[in-house]
Design a protein around this motif. Structure first.
Motif, short mmCIF file in Angstrom:
data_model
loop_
_atom_site.label_atom_id
_atom_site.label_comp_id
_atom_site.label_asym_id
_atom_site.label_seq_id
_atom_site.Cartn_x
_atom_site.Cartn_y
_atom_site.Cartn_z
N ALA A 326 -16.79 23.42 112.41
CA ALA A 326 -17.12 22.92 111.07
C ALA A 326 -16.46 23.77 109.99
N PHE A 327 -16.51 25.09 110.16
CA PHE A 327 -15.91 25.99 109.17
C PHE A 327 -14.40 25.79 109.12
N SER A 328 -13.79 25.54 110.27
CA SER A 328 -12.35 25.30 110.33
C SER A 328 -11.98 24.05 109.55
N ILE A 329 -12.74 22.96 109.75
CA ILE A 329 -12.48 21.70 109.05
C ILE A 329 -12.67 21.86 107.55
N VAL A 330 -13.79 22.47 107.16
CA VAL A 330 -14.11 22.60 105.74
C VAL A 330 -13.16 23.58 105.04
N MET A 331 -12.80 24.65 105.72
CA MET A 331 -11.86 25.61 105.13
C MET A 331 -10.49 24.95 104.90
N GLN A 332 -10.06 24.13 105.86
CA GLN A 332 -8.80 23.39 105.68
C GLN A 332 -8.89 22.45 104.48
N ALA A 333 -10.04 21.79 104.34
CA ALA A 333 -10.24 20.91 103.19
C ALA A 333 -10.20 21.69 101.89
N MET A 334 -10.83 22.87 101.87
CA MET A 334 -10.84 23.69 100.66
C MET A 334 -9.42 24.15 100.29
N ILE A 335 -8.62 24.47 101.30
CA ILE A 335 -7.24 24.90 101.04
C ILE A 335 -6.44 23.74 100.44
N ASN A 336 -6.58 22.54 101.05
CA ASN A 336 -5.87 21.37 100.53
C ASN A 336 -6.27 21.09 99.08
N MET A 337 -7.56 21.12 98.79
CA MET A 337 -8.04 20.83 97.44
C MET A 337 -7.65 21.95 96.47
N GLY A 338 -7.69 23.20 96.96
CA GLY A 338 -7.30 24.33 96.12
C GLY A 338 -5.85 24.27 95.71
N VAL A 339 -4.98 23.83 96.63
CA VAL A 339 -3.56 23.67 96.31
C VAL A 339 -3.37 22.56 95.27
N ALA A 340 -4.08 21.45 95.46
CA ALA A 340 -3.92 20.29 94.57
C ALA A 340 -4.32 20.61 93.14
N VAL A 341 -5.36 21.43 92.97
CA VAL A 341 -5.84 21.74 91.62
C VAL A 341 -5.24 23.04 91.07
N GLY A 342 -4.30 23.65 91.81
CA GLY A 342 -3.59 24.82 91.32
C GLY A 342 -4.29 26.14 91.52
N LEU A 343 -5.29 26.20 92.40
CA LEU A 343 -6.00 27.45 92.65
C LEU A 343 -5.36 28.28 93.76
N LEU A 344 -4.50 27.65 94.58
CA LEU A 344 -3.86 28.33 95.70
C LEU A 344 -2.37 27.99 95.73
N PRO A 345 -1.55 28.87 96.33
CA PRO A 345 -0.13 28.55 96.49
C PRO A 345 0.05 27.32 97.38
N VAL A 346 1.16 26.65 97.23
CA VAL A 346 1.44 25.42 97.99
C VAL A 346 1.51 25.71 99.48
N THR A 347 0.78 24.93 100.27
CA THR A 347 0.84 24.99 101.73
C THR A 347 0.97 23.57 102.26
N GLY A 348 1.02 23.45 103.57
CA GLY A 348 1.16 22.11 104.15
C GLY A 348 -0.10 21.63 104.85
N GLN A 349 -1.27 22.03 104.37
CA GLN A 349 -2.52 21.65 105.03
C GLN A 349 -2.97 20.26 104.57
N PRO A 350 -3.17 19.30 105.50
CA PRO A 350 -3.68 17.98 105.12
C PRO A 350 -5.17 18.03 104.85
N LEU A 351 -5.68 17.03 104.15
CA LEU A 351 -7.12 16.91 103.90
C LEU A 351 -7.74 16.27 105.14
N PRO A 352 -8.60 16.99 105.88
CA PRO A 352 -9.10 16.51 107.18
C PRO A 352 -9.75 15.13 107.12
N PHE A 353 -9.29 14.27 107.99
CA PHE A 353 -9.79 12.90 108.16
C PHE A 353 -9.58 12.04 106.92
N VAL A 354 -8.68 12.48 106.02
CA VAL A 354 -8.35 11.69 104.84
C VAL A 354 -6.84 11.51 104.74
#
Length: 395
Positions: A326-354
């Motif tokens: 669960a933490f792995s899925i949610v952390m990946q989601a947080m990274i994807n959302m963080g990149v989209a809103v400019g809180l994190l550097p650009v990565t290639g993480q997809p939004l899980p199950f979306v």
């Protein structure tokens, strides 16, 4: 028929509902965000892109259902076996894999591509949950901890690291969280963290030296450093082309406002690179507004909360397995959302199950199914306890 369906969807009902919500959001978002992709690849056939994505999404759901039907204790040996299988697969991918987004991350199987790190993430979490659960009393010396915990984690993360820094870092953090929750001695956790940080620093330093001596070479380390430089530098100092993705995502989010432009009305989907995968969250906010963005965030938070509830009731292996996945899925989601809103550097993480994707959807479905399998066992135990309480009261 109803009884058969009821048996299939046992376990935590809230998780089932959250997954259905994610699937609906995924189909709506991908259909809208893939317009330019459809124009380039399928002559404007957006319906074909949606059909292809829907099939993979349904397959992911099928993986979830099948995984939930397996008693979670069996994953103790299943995921351990997959962990050992994933190591040579990761090595093969690193040296002979196909290029994806300027990195060797996938291998080809029968015309299809398979991202081996998706398998390795689930397998390593399962292996680590087993070792930390059944070997807790044995993990009292550095030698045992190094051999049974540190070495497998280092090998798997190390094979992912050169070509996929964000996935390797995320998986390493998940492993540290599992060690902490299992109450492994803090001196081992901190020692392991120190060793990995020093080794990673040396690897990056050597890579930068090689990059400077051969600037024309395609070096992933240079890519990471450039992304961090762009992220921490002032916009005026950044090449506008280099920061194009971030700027377009910011425009999409700013245009969404509180309630969005409404489904299918995104303008940035035709400008923003990878709007159907890496930056799909920006498109969701543009079309559904801040309300839609918060709703997606809450779904992942609810998934994490439901998994955390399991830790208190489940067997140590089940609890660690559940919270790790669960933490792995949610952390990946947080990274994807963080990149989209400019809180994190650009990565290639997809939004899980979306996000649109193949193996990511399938293995995310598998991970969710394993989590539900653990909750099924807890529900059965709760029912037995309730029956015993009633019997005792009657007597």
């Amino acid at each position: 028929m109803k009884e058969k369906i009821k048996k299939l969807v046992q376990g935590d009902k809230v998780i089932w509902v959250m997954v259905i919500f994610l699937m609906l959001i995924s189909m709506l978002a991908v259909y809208s965000a893939s317009e330019s992709y459809a124009n380039n690849r399928y002559h404007g056939s957006n319906a074909f892109v949606l059909l292809k994505h829907s099939i993979l999404l349904v397959l992911g759901f099928v993986f979830m259902v099948l995984a939930s039907c397996v008693k979670y204790r069996k994953y103790s040996w299943i995921l351990t076996l997959l962990c050992w299988i994933s190591i040579p697969l990761l090595a093969y991918t690193l040296f002979f894999g196909q290029n994806l987004n300027h990195a060797s991350r996938v291998i080809g199987i029968g015309g299809l591509t398979f991202q081996t790190s998706d398998l390795a993430k689930i397998a390593l979490v399962g292996y680590l949950a087993k070792v930390l659960a059944i070997g807790h009393d044995e993990l009292i010396t550095f030698k045992v901890v190094a051999w049974r915990v540190m070495l497998p984690v280092t090998v798997v993360v190390g094979l992912i690291f050169p070509e996929n820094f964000s996935t390797a870092a995320m998986l390493f953090v998940v492993c540290l969280v599992m060690m902490f929750i299992s109450r492994l001695d803090m001196k081992y956790i901190l020692g392991f963290l120190g060793i990995v940080v020093v080794a990673g620093g040396l690897f990056i330093s050597v890579g930068l030296m090689i990059s400077k001596s051969n600037p024309d070479a395609d070096n992933r380390i240079t890519t990471w450093v450039n992304r961090f430089d762009r992220f921490f530098s002032d916009e005026e100092e950044i090449d506008s082309d280099a920061n194009f993705q971030v700027k377009q995502a910011e425009i999409a989010i700013a245009g969404g406002g509180a309630f969005g432009k409404s489904p299918g009305k995104s303008t940035q989907r035709n400008v923003l690179p990878h709007p159907y995968s890496d930056f799909i969250y920006a498109i969701i906010i543009e079309e559904y507004g801040l309300v839609g963005g918060i709703a997606v965030l809450l779904i992942y938070m609810i998934l994490l909360y439901r998994a955390m509830r399991v830790v208190k009731k489940a067997h140590p292996f089940g609890g660690l397995l559940c919270i790790g996945l669960a933490f792995s899925i949610v952390m990946q989601a947080m990274i994807n959302m963080g990149v989209a809103v400019g809180l994190l550097p650009v990565t290639g993480q997809p939004l899980p199950f979306v996000s649109m994707g193949g193996t990511s959807l399938l293995f995310t479905g598998m991970a969710l199914g394993i989590i539900i399998s653990v909750t099924k066992d807890i529900n059965k135990n709760d029912e037995r306890e309730a029956e015993l309480e009633v019997a005792e009261a009657d007597s």
